[in-house]
Design a protein around this motif. Structure first.
Motif, PDB file in Angstrom:
ATOM      1  N   TRP A  39     -28.265  38.322  17.700  1.00 16.77           N
ATOM      2  CA  TRP A  39     -28.214  36.909  18.084  1.00 16.77           C
ATOM      3  C   TRP A  39     -26.810  36.314  17.988  1.00 16.77           C
ATOM      4  CZ3 TRP A  39     -30.911  34.100  21.091  1.00 16.77           C
ATOM      5  CH2 TRP A  39     -32.256  34.359  21.256  1.00 16.77           C
ATOM      6  N   THR A  40     -26.118  36.554  16.890  1.00 17.95           N
ATOM      7  CA  THR A  40     -24.771  35.977  16.727  1.00 17.95           C
ATOM      8  C   THR A  40     -23.801  36.481  17.797  1.00 17.95           C
ATOM      9  OG1 THR A  40     -25.153  35.740  14.368  1.00 17.95           O
ATOM     10  CG2 THR A  40     -22.873  35.603  15.123  1.00 17.95           C
ATOM     11  N   PRO A  41     -23.689  37.790  18.019  1.00 18.99           N
ATOM     12  CA  PRO A  41     -22.793  38.232  19.100  1.00 18.99           C
ATOM     13  C   PRO A  41     -23.217  37.741  20.482  1.00 18.99           C
ATOM     14  CG  PRO A  41     -23.347  40.066  17.681  1.00 18.99           C
ATOM     15  CD  PRO A  41     -24.207  38.924  17.262  1.00 18.99           C
ATOM     16  N   SER A  42     -24.524  37.607  20.699  1.00 18.32           N
ATOM     17  CA  SER A  42     -24.964  37.163  22.024  1.00 18.32           C
ATOM     18  C   SER A  42     -24.595  35.712  22.279  1.00 18.32           C
ATOM     19  CB  SER A  42     -26.468  37.371  22.193  1.00 18.32           C
ATOM     20  OG  SER A  42     -27.181  36.500  21.357  1.00 18.32           O
ATOM     21  N   ILE A  43     -24.580  34.878  21.242  1.00 13.89           N
ATOM     22  CA  ILE A  43     -24.147  33.485  21.415  1.00 13.89           C
ATOM     23  C   ILE A  43     -22.668  33.441  21.785  1.00 13.89           C
ATOM     24  CG2 ILE A  43     -23.745  31.315  20.181  1.00 13.89           C
ATOM     25  CD1 ILE A  43     -26.328  31.957  18.610  1.00 13.89           C
ATOM     26  N   ILE A  44     -21.866  34.249  21.107  1.00 16.98           N
ATOM     27  CA  ILE A  44     -20.431  34.304  21.415  1.00 16.98           C
ATOM     28  C   ILE A  44     -20.207  34.835  22.827  1.00 16.98           C
ATOM     29  CG2 ILE A  44     -18.248  35.395  20.765  1.00 16.98           C
ATOM     30  CD1 ILE A  44     -19.350  35.340  17.853  1.00 16.98           C
ATOM     31  N   LEU A  45     -20.930  35.883  23.197  1.00 16.11           N
ATOM     32  CA  LEU A  45     -20.800  36.433  24.550  1.00 16.11           C
ATOM     33  C   LEU A  45     -21.264  35.438  25.608  1.00 16.11           C
ATOM     34  CD1 LEU A  45     -22.026  40.094  24.016  1.00 16.11           C
ATOM     35  CD2 LEU A  45     -19.731  39.364  24.664  1.00 16.11           C
ATOM     36  N   ILE A  47     -21.206  32.076  25.464  1.00 22.41           N
ATOM     37  CA  ILE A  47     -20.216  31.001  25.602  1.00 22.41           C
ATOM     38  C   ILE A  47     -18.979  31.522  26.330  1.00 22.41           C
ATOM     39  CG2 ILE A  47     -18.648  29.511  24.309  1.00 22.41           C
ATOM     40  CD1 ILE A  47     -20.890  29.274  22.207  1.00 22.41           C
ATOM     41  N   THR A  48     -18.528  32.722  25.972  1.00 21.03           N
ATOM     42  CA  THR A  48     -17.362  33.300  26.641  1.00 21.03           C
ATOM     43  C   THR A  48     -17.660  33.592  28.104  1.00 21.03           C
ATOM     44  OG1 THR A  48     -16.713  34.299  24.541  1.00 21.03           O
ATOM     45  CG2 THR A  48     -15.639  35.134  26.519  1.00 21.03           C
ATOM     46  N   TYR A  51     -17.523  30.408  30.027  1.00 22.73           N
ATOM     47  CA  TYR A  51     -16.124  30.003  30.201  1.00 22.73           C
ATOM     48  C   TYR A  51     -15.475  30.794  31.333  1.00 22.73           C
ATOM     49  CZ  TYR A  51     -11.244  29.126  29.116  1.00 22.73           C
ATOM     50  OH  TYR A  51      -9.927  28.780  29.206  1.00 22.73           O
TER      51      TYR A  51
END
Length: 72
Positions: A39-45, A47-48, A51
């Protein structure tokens, strides 16, 4: 090409490549439904990826080396 804010050098990336990578990064969110620790890496991915899609569509793939912004 010159930056509108600082008159610095603008670099340009392939808009199609930016868009495809952005969509792939957003699509990787689906992995989090199968593996809860992702979940944490998927949120970062996500948002990126969003962008990158905005940069490819609104920013025309151009990036200023000096002020680190893209012009709309």
């Amino acid at each position: 090409m010159k930056c509108k804010k600082c008159s610095g050098e603008m670099i340009q990336k392939s808009r199609a490549c930016l868009f495809i990578v952005g969509v792939a990064m957003i699509a990787s969110i689906t992995i989090a439904f199968f593996y809860k620790w992702f979940w944490t890496p998927s949120i970062i991915l996500g948002i990126t990826g969003a962008y990158l899609i905005v940069w490819a569509t609104l920013g025309k793939g151009c990036w200023c080396r000096n002020c680190k912004t893209f012009n709309l």
